[in-house]
Design a protein around this motif. Structure first.
Motif, PDB file in Angstrom:
ATOM      1  N   CYS A 278      40.294  37.470  43.190  1.00  0.00           N
ATOM      2  CA  CYS A 278      40.509  38.577  42.657  1.00  0.00           C
ATOM      3  C   CYS A 278      41.119  40.220  43.065  1.00  0.00           C
ATOM      4  O   CYS A 278      39.919  40.628  44.180  1.00  0.00           O
ATOM      5  CB  CYS A 278      40.419  39.144  41.300  1.00  0.00           C
ATOM      6  SG  CYS A 278      41.266  40.001  39.928  1.00  0.00           S
TER       7      CYS A 278
ATOM      8  N   CYS B 140      38.331  42.079  33.408  1.00  0.00           N
ATOM      9  CA  CYS B 140      39.284  41.329  34.011  1.00  0.00           C
ATOM     10  C   CYS B 140      39.878  39.713  33.505  1.00  0.00           C
ATOM     11  O   CYS B 140      39.089  39.175  33.329  1.00  0.00           O
ATOM     12  CB  CYS B 140      39.118  41.553  35.678  1.00  0.00           C
ATOM     13  SG  CYS B 140      40.499  40.623  36.477  1.00  0.00           S
TER      14      CYS B 140
ATOM     15  N   PHE C   3      41.868  38.132  35.114  1.00  0.00           N
ATOM     16  CA  PHE C   3      42.265  37.489  36.343  1.00  0.00           C
ATOM     17  C   PHE C   3      41.061  36.332  36.507  1.00  0.00           C
ATOM     18  O   PHE C   3      41.063  35.606  36.593  1.00  0.00           O
ATOM     19  CB  PHE C   3      43.202  37.878  37.028  1.00  0.00           C
ATOM     20  CG  PHE C   3      44.725  38.368  37.585  1.00  0.00           C
ATOM     21  CD1 PHE C   3      45.256  37.163  37.469  1.00  0.00           C
ATOM     22  CD2 PHE C   3      45.191  39.534  36.683  1.00  0.00           C
ATOM     23  CE1 PHE C   3      46.890  37.529  37.851  1.00  0.00           C
ATOM     24  CE2 PHE C   3      46.480  39.310  36.739  1.00  0.00           C
ATOM     25  CZ  PHE C   3      47.325  38.354  36.684  1.00  0.00           C
ATOM     26  N   CYS C   4      39.776  36.801  36.366  1.00  0.00           N
ATOM     27  CA  CYS C   4      38.531  36.488  37.299  1.00  0.00           C
ATOM     28  C   CYS C   4      37.315  36.389  36.412  1.00  0.00           C
ATOM     29  O   CYS C   4      36.516  36.122  36.691  1.00  0.00           O
ATOM     30  CB  CYS C   4      38.013  37.407  38.572  1.00  0.00           C
ATOM     31  SG  CYS C   4      37.508  38.709  37.926  1.00  0.00           S
TER      32      CYS C   4
ATOM     33  N   CYS D 194      40.895  43.146  42.016  1.00  0.00           N
ATOM     34  CA  CYS D 194      40.459  43.822  40.219  1.00  0.00           C
ATOM     35  C   CYS D 194      39.661  44.482  41.473  1.00  0.00           C
ATOM     36  O   CYS D 194      38.839  44.199  42.292  1.00  0.00           O
ATOM     37  CB  CYS D 194      40.114  43.693  39.012  1.00  0.00           C
ATOM     38  SG  CYS D 194      38.425  42.895  39.341  1.00  0.00           S
TER      39      CYS D 194
HETATM   40 ZN    ZN Z   1      39.647  40.312  38.647  1.00  0.00          ZN
END
Ligand code: ZN
Length: 308
Positions: free
Chosen positions: A237, A270, A272-273, A239
């Motif tokens: 990720c 986050c 995404f992760c 981030c």
């Molecule tokens: Zn992330």
């Protein structure tokens, strides 16, 4: 062996093939998001598709795939960069539908058959290239095939597969894209189509061969392949605490004040992760001051001590 993808050609470049093994990548996504089997397959196929779409990225280029259907998983987002870093998430990870005939996971049912597939290729130019296409089956591979034909005018065959074992772990995941260059003769198109149609189970094939070159060779059986390049793939990720802090600033002063008043801090996760970034009350006060609110700092925090 880790995950990677290969780019190869056949018939002097008239046929192009991308093949990827993404077993570890998809298992990592499953673990982070806690997906149930049908959701694991849907997310895994989208992540694999993003990796394949990103096969030729260079430098700081990225590609993002969004699958927005009317099924129970909700929207799915996956992206990839030129370093083979791939990530993704979906709205509802806890989806597990009854198996279809032949024991296949019902990805189309989980994604939904009405909706759109969107691809954004950000090549660092002024405007990213964005294309989209209505969903065909929600199985993602057929939808991506339709997208290639419609938005990128490239006749393609796409296969994506995720095999989920007992206990929900990912046993095998991967996929391929076979494309014909413009102007290829009909006889060649027919041979490619016949070869690809012999693949009955993509995930079964991936489990059997366990490497992308083998996968490409089996999909294009009878063709001599020339491998052009390989790229390692991993779940990663982009981030960071700094980027998350910017998101907090974007919330605006009122919301920051409310967070400070009610929770004495903030936690941003986050999508995404799944990584959580915690910001203390002291951090919120600093942000509010940065926002130019010198005059109306919450006084209560001073007395009780910020940084809960
Ligand atoms: Zn992330």
């Amino acid at each position: 062996m880790g995950d990677y993808l290969v780019r190869a050609t056949a018939e002097g470049g008239a046929v192009r093939v991308l093949a990827a093994l993404t077993t570890r990548l998809v298992e990592e996504a499953r673990r982070r998001h806690g997906t149930w089997p049908t959701a694991t397959a849907a997310l895994g196929r989208a992540i694999t598709a993003a990796a394949l779409l990103g096969a030729t990225l260079k430098g700081r280029q990225t590609v993002t795939l969004r699958v927005l259907g009317d099924g129970p998983v909700g929207g799915i987002v996956a992206d990839a960069d030129a370093w083979g870093r791939v990530r993704g998430y979906l709205k509802n990870p806890q989806v597990d539908l009854p198996l279809k005939p032949h024991g296949k996971l019902d990805v189309g049912g989980a994604v939904g058959r009405r909706g759109f597939l969107h691809v954004v290729r950000d090549y660092g130019l002024k405007e990213p290239y964005a294309g989209s296409c209505p969903l065909v089956t929600g199985e993602i591979a057929e939808d991506l095939t339709a997208y290639f034909a419609r938005s990128e005018q490239t006749p393609s065959a796409v296969g994506l597969g995720v095999l989920v074992g007992k206990g929900g772990r990912v046993r095998a995941a991967g996929g391929f894209v076979v494309q014909l260059l413009a102007g290829a003769p009909d006889s060649l198109a027919a041979r490619v189509e016949a070869a690809v149609q012999r693949v009955s189970s993509v995930s079964g094939l991936i489990e059997a061969v366990r490497n992308p070159v083998g996968l490409a060779s089996r999909v294009l059986e009878g063709f001599t392949l020339r491998v052009l390049g390989r790229r390692r793939l991993r779940f990663s990720c982009r981030c960071s605490r700094a980027k998350t802090r910017e998101l907090l600033v974007v919330l605006g002063l009122e919301e920051l004040r409310e967070l400070y008043r009610t929770r004495r801090g903030a936690e941003m996760v986050c999508r995404f992760c799944g990584r959580a970034y915690r910001f203390s009350g002291r951090h919120l006060l600093q942000l509010m001051n940065l926002e130019g609110d010198g005059g109306r700092r919450p006084e209560a925090g001073r007395e009780r001590g910020p940084g809960a």
